[in-house]
Design a protein around this motif. Structure first.
Motif, mmCIF file in Angstrom:
data_model
loop_
_atom_site.group_PDB
_atom_site.id
_atom_site.type_symbol
_atom_site.label_atom_id
_atom_site.label_comp_id
_atom_site.label_asym_id
_atom_site.label_seq_id
_atom_site.Cartn_x
_atom_site.Cartn_y
_atom_site.Cartn_z
ATOM 1 N N SER A 197 0.818 -1.212 0.000
ATOM 2 C CA SER A 197 0.000 0.000 0.000
ATOM 3 C C SER A 197 0.852 1.263 0.000
ATOM 4 O O SER A 197 2.044 1.237 0.325
ATOM 5 C CB SER A 197 -0.920 0.007 1.222
ATOM 6 N N VAL A 221 -2.088 -4.996 -8.134
ATOM 7 C CA VAL A 221 -2.844 -4.758 -6.912
ATOM 8 C C VAL A 221 -1.889 -4.272 -5.833
ATOM 9 O O VAL A 221 -0.704 -4.603 -5.838
ATOM 10 C CB VAL A 221 -3.564 -6.053 -6.452
ATOM 11 N N ARG A 222 -2.406 -3.443 -4.935
ATOM 12 C CA ARG A 222 -1.680 -3.044 -3.729
ATOM 13 C C ARG A 222 -2.411 -3.641 -2.526
ATOM 14 O O ARG A 222 -3.645 -3.580 -2.465
ATOM 15 C CB ARG A 222 -1.625 -1.520 -3.580
ATOM 16 N N VAL A 223 -1.670 -4.182 -1.581
ATOM 17 C CA VAL A 223 -2.290 -4.791 -0.403
ATOM 18 C C VAL A 223 -1.633 -4.252 0.864
ATOM 19 O O VAL A 223 -0.529 -3.724 0.840
ATOM 20 C CB VAL A 223 -2.162 -6.340 -0.431
ATOM 21 N N ALA A 228 -0.344 -10.568 3.257
ATOM 22 C CA ALA A 228 -1.365 -10.450 2.203
ATOM 23 C C ALA A 228 -0.716 -10.517 0.830
ATOM 24 O O ALA A 228 -1.286 -11.097 -0.110
ATOM 25 C CB ALA A 228 -2.127 -9.139 2.370
ATOM 26 N N ALA A 229 0.478 -9.938 0.686
ATOM 27 C CA ALA A 229 1.194 -10.005 -0.588
ATOM 28 C C ALA A 229 1.536 -11.449 -0.933
ATOM 29 O O ALA A 229 1.407 -11.883 -2.085
ATOM 30 C CB ALA A 229 2.455 -9.149 -0.531
ATOM 31 N N MET A 232 -1.513 -13.173 -2.310
ATOM 32 C CA MET A 232 -1.805 -12.770 -3.687
ATOM 33 C C MET A 232 -0.889 -13.497 -4.676
ATOM 34 O O MET A 232 -1.332 -13.915 -5.748
ATOM 35 C CB MET A 232 -1.647 -11.264 -3.843
#
Length: 294
Positions: A197, A221-223, A228-229, A232
């Motif tokens: 993020s 996408v940004r997380v 979380a990365a 993904m």
């Protein structure tokens, strides 16, 4: 003129953030209340302390003088609190620490939890920043100490070794690169990335290296957060560059592959930095000792 400690702390946070809104957020104060306090300081001093702009604020020469003295006053108060802790049970000490992403996510949580459990009268304000910003903040007296990667210029700051952090390329197990032992950052810049993020120190670090190569990261996408990365990447969304410790801890066995990056900046020695450790308040020195010795 009379300024209280809350005014001085707020003013420093506003100067650091270059924004009354963000300064108020960091102080845990409503914007209206923060604005009123700043106006009160200006009225009491009879001079403007901040130059208001369309995108934020910056200190006037008088404001810089106030910020300079505020750092000295607040530092002395923290020094006093640290010394009085030896005599007065219940007096709270406060330590402000800045950290890059790797230390924040992988190394500090357990250490800080243990320290706080054993020191109930000490509070810690921990904030994530890119290493270059941390160095500037420590030099400016805006925090007690920081944890940075030694790839940045640390100037005249006093440094102590903290931990070693290795960044790796993380790809899904079925990815074409999964069989590679090593790869360079430039070789994968055409790939879709999973990013972190806005405000992530690690993401800013990677974007800077891409820019120096004349490229930019293609973020699908940004997380929020390194775990979380990993998830993904496991789901095939894209590839990511993450601390090896995160991949080992967070990914499911066989779901991703961690590939060594050949770039020198991928192996980083994390360093604790301060203007002078011996000049820190006693409770901050106590925290430094805990982090270095464990």
């Amino acid at each position: 003129m009379r300024f209280d400690l809350s005014d001085l702390r707020l003013f420093l946070l506003v100067v650091e953030a270059q924004s009354i809104t963000r300064g108020a957020e960091r102080a845990g104060m409503a914007l209206g209340s923060a604005s009123e306090r700043i106006r009160g300081m200006e009225q009491a001093s009879g001079i403007s302390l901040l130059e208001r702009r369309a995108r934020g604020v910056r200190p006037t020469p008088a404001g810089l003088a106030v910020a300079h003295h505020a750092r000295i006053v607040i530092g002395q108060v923290e020094q006093m609190r640290g010394e009085l802790r030896q005599y007065a049970v219940g007096l709270r000490g406060h330590v402000r620490v800045l950290s890059n992403t790797a230390a924040m996510s992988e190394f500090l949580p357990n250490e800080l939890a243990a320290f706080l459990a054993n020191n109930p009268t000490i509070d810690i304000d921990l904030e994530e920043r890119p290493s270059r910003e941390i160095v500037a903040a420590i030099e400016g007296g805006l925090a007690d100490f920081g944890i940075v990667a030694d790839t940045v210029d640390l100037g005249a700051l006093e440094t102590l070794p903290f931990r070693t952090d290795q960044l790796v390329l993380v790809v899904p197990a079925q990815h074409a690169l999964a069989g590679r032992a090593e790869v360079s950052f430039q070789d994968v810049l055409d790939e879709p990335f999973v990013g972190l993020s806005h405000g992530s120190a690690l993401q800013a670090h990677l974007a800077g290296h891409a820019a120096r190569a004349g490229r930019h990261l293609q973020l699908r996408v940004r997380v929020m957060g390194l775990e979380a990365a990993c998830r993904m990447v496991e789901g095939g969304v894209g590839i990511a560059i993450l601390p090896k410790a995160t991949v080992v801890r967070s990914s499911r066995e066989g779901a991703v592959c961690a590939i060594t990056l050949t770039d020198p900046w991928a192996l980083r020695h994390l360093t604790l930095c301060a203007r002078k450790v011996s000049a820190l308040p006693p409770h901050a020195q106590q925290l430094v000792s805990h982090l270095i010795e464990n």
